[in-house]
Each structure stands twice: as C-alpha cells, then as structure tokens.
Design an enzyme around this catalytic site. Structure first.
Site: not given
Ligand code: F6P
Length: 361
Positions: A114, A139, A182
């Site tokens: 991300e 994740d 995660g």
C-alpha cells in the site's frame, strides 16, 4: 528496447524474486530491454546503489524467499537526517532525480504494498519517473486486485501452524490462541481460520466482544470438546469499552507496529473461562521461506504483465488479478483505501466456526 529499473519496497514477501525474474526474462528475451535493479528500494535510487540484471543473474531465484535486491521503507520525499552540525540533511528527492537521470531510465517497476504503491504513484504524477506497480503483500489488502502475491504462502504457513497446534490443544485440553499477521485486515486470519478449523476467528473488520468469545469457548467445552483454537488477526480490536488494549507504537516511517493482541485475548479468556490457555504469535515466519507454487505462478504472471505494461501504454498503472485474468488498473484507483474481507466469505467462515460471533449470547 528500453531501459527499465526494478525495485522492491516495504516488507519482504515470498515471491518477490519470482517477480523480478519474470520481469528480467520477459524484458530481455521478448522486448530486448536492459534492466537495472536498485538495492534496498528507494534507498538505492537516492544513494545510487544499483546493479545490472540479466537472465543469468536471476538463475536460482524463482523459489527463493526474500528479495535479492534488498528492501526498505525509505522514499525520496522523506526528510534526510540532519547533519551532525545540525545542518539540513541531503535532499533525497534531488539525489533520486540525479540517479534516474544518469541512468536514463525509461520506466521503473515498483514492487510494493500500500505505502510503496502510493509513493510510486507520486513519483509518476510528479514526473520523477514513469512507473508500473506490482501489488505485493502477505496481507492481501490492496484494492482492485483479487490477490497479492505472498498471501497464499502466508496462509499455507499459518494453516500448517494451526494443524500442529490442534494436536497439542487436544492432548492437553487447552485453548490455543494463534496470532497471525495481516495489519488492518483479516484475510490471513479468515483463510487460515477456515482452513485450520478454528473454533473462532477475530478480525479487524468486525470488533469482537471478549465475553462472547469466552461464551463460545465455554459452550464448546460443555459439549465435550475440551480443545479450542482461537485465531486472532494482529489488527483485531475489541468493541470499544469492552477490554483494555495497548495502542500500537509507530516507527520512524509512520508504520504502526502491530502485535500483542493475542496475549491480551488469551489472558482475558483464561480469566473468564478458567481453561488452560496458551498463545502462539506466528510473526515473521509467515513472510519467510519459499513461496508456494501458487505464489510463484502469480508472481511470474505479474512480472511479465509489468514489463509488458511498460511497452503497451501501461505507465501509471498497477498490474492486477481480476476474475482470474491479469489486467491493469490506474494507480490512482488503488490509493487511499484497503481491501477488507468481503461479507460473503466472512459469512461462510462464521457458518463453519463453533458459533457466530455476532449472535446474541
Ligand atoms: O505488511 C506485511 C506485514 O508482515 C504485516 O502483516 C505486519 O504487520 C508488518 O508487515 C510487519 O512489519 P515489520 O517487518 O516492519 O515488523
């Protein structure tokens, strides 16, 4: 024929080397490109540390975990440390710009999660270098793609651990709490919880009531099953006001250090049920070692698609898996949100756990 850079950024992940290998094989053999790998993510761009990559250099890496290039969370817009005399540190952005100019790169393939994809997007729109993104993370939280590479390996490792914990749980009539990674989503927990036959699974998407969890475990034991597996995602949180949990620390990259909720859940469960309870925190084991065959294939598909994107008008895009097909999405559609566990899967998982967490007690 163009000159393309590759870097890996953020946490390591099984399948990174398989992506790099696929980029290099496809780039060199099909497109006639020359390829450059930066060391330690953007740090290598800033500091001018890189190596030429060719098919020979990539031999033996398909099945290797980690990243042969190294990785870091550094990026060009980060302030450098001040000098010992208190003067400003060097300008990271200017240094990165100089390296990219000296190498005359036509594009940069950024393999990251991300945060790294957000930096890649910024580098693209601010004209630092044209980029293509590849979605990496155990994740599985990147939007617009059904799966990131590394996730399958992490689930396989977590499931294997749960299988092993079952035997000890049953031999000793214990409650085994297993904390999995995660970050802010519960994909690893949900998949490993389902695959490992967990009694109950706690995920960030659905805050839990510890009394309800204790009730489920107690009821199960009253029915004659004395062993329970409780899977807890590291980002799982209680319903506000129901249980005290420590706030996560934040590192110098603004990255929250999660972990510890498994211990908190275990001690609350032991107090409430009186059952012997143990905790296993799987941690970085989930990110280590060889990628599964599934992840090697997915990584390879992403790698080929990424270098093809450089040649076929895909600059500014991320390669993605949608309906089983590799495609591309503009990076700006990926930014700013995370992909959580969808309701359909969560419903099915809850149909299989001992009882639904959201049922009234
Ligand atoms: O994003 C992958 C991940 O393994 C997360 O599941 C975990 O919270 C984090 O990275 C750990 O980061 P670090 O390696 O910096 O401890």
């Amino acid at each position: 024929m163009v000159r393309v850079g590759v870097l890996t950024s953020g946490g390591d992940c099984p399948g990174l080397n398989a992506v790099i290998r696929a980029v290099v094989r496809r780039g060199e053999r099909h497109w006639g490109d020359t390829l450059v790998g930066f060391h330690d993510g953007w740090e290598g761009v800033i500091e001018g540390r890189w190596q030429e990559l060719d098919v020979e250099a990539m031999r033996g890496y398909l099945s290797r975990g980690g990243t042969m290039l190294g990785t870091s969370r550094v990026h060009p817009w980060m302030a450098s440390d001040a000098g010992a005399d208190g003067s400003d540190g060097p300008d990271n952005l200017a240094r990165a710009r100089a390296t990219l100019r000296d190498l005359a790169l036509d594009a940069l393939i950024v393999i990251g999660g991300e945060g790294s994809l957000a930096t890649a997007h910024r580098a693209h729109v601010e004209g630092l270098v044209p980029v293509v993104g590849v979605p990496k993370t155990i994740d599985n939280d990147i939007p617009c793609t059904e799966q990131t590479f590394g996730f399958d390996t992490a689930v396989a490792i977590a499931t294997d651990a749960i299988d092993r914990l079952h035997t000890t749980a049953e031999s000793h009539d214990r409650v085994m709490v297993v904390e999995v990674m995660g970050r802010h989503v519960g994909h690893i927990a949900t998949w490993a919880g389902m695959a490992g036959g967990a009694t109950v699974t706690l995920v960030p998407e659905h805050p839990f009531d510890i009394d309800r969890v204790a009730d489920i475990v107690r009821t199960r034991h009253e029915r004659g099953r004395y062993a329970s597996i409780v899977v807890v995602a590291e980002g799982a949180r209680p319903v506000p006001g129901t249980m005290d949990v420590a706030e996560p620390e934040v590192d110098r990259f603004g990255h929250q250090r999660l972990g510890g909720i498994g211990h908190a859940v275990a001690s609350e469960l032991e107090v409430r049920t009186g059952f012997d309870t143990r905790v296993t925190v799987l941690g970085h084991v989930q990110r280590g070692g060889t990628p599964t065959a599934h992840d090697r294939v997915l990584s390879s598909r992403y790698g080929v698609a990424a270098i093809d994107a450089v040649h076929e008008g895909g600059l500014g895009d991320m390669v993605a898996l949608q309906a089983g097909v590799i495609t591309r999405v503009p990076l700006d559609q990926v930014m700013g949100h995370l992909k959580g566990v969808d309701d359909d899967l969560w419903d099915t998982a809850n149909a299989l756990f001992e009882a639904r967490l959201d049922d009234p007690m």
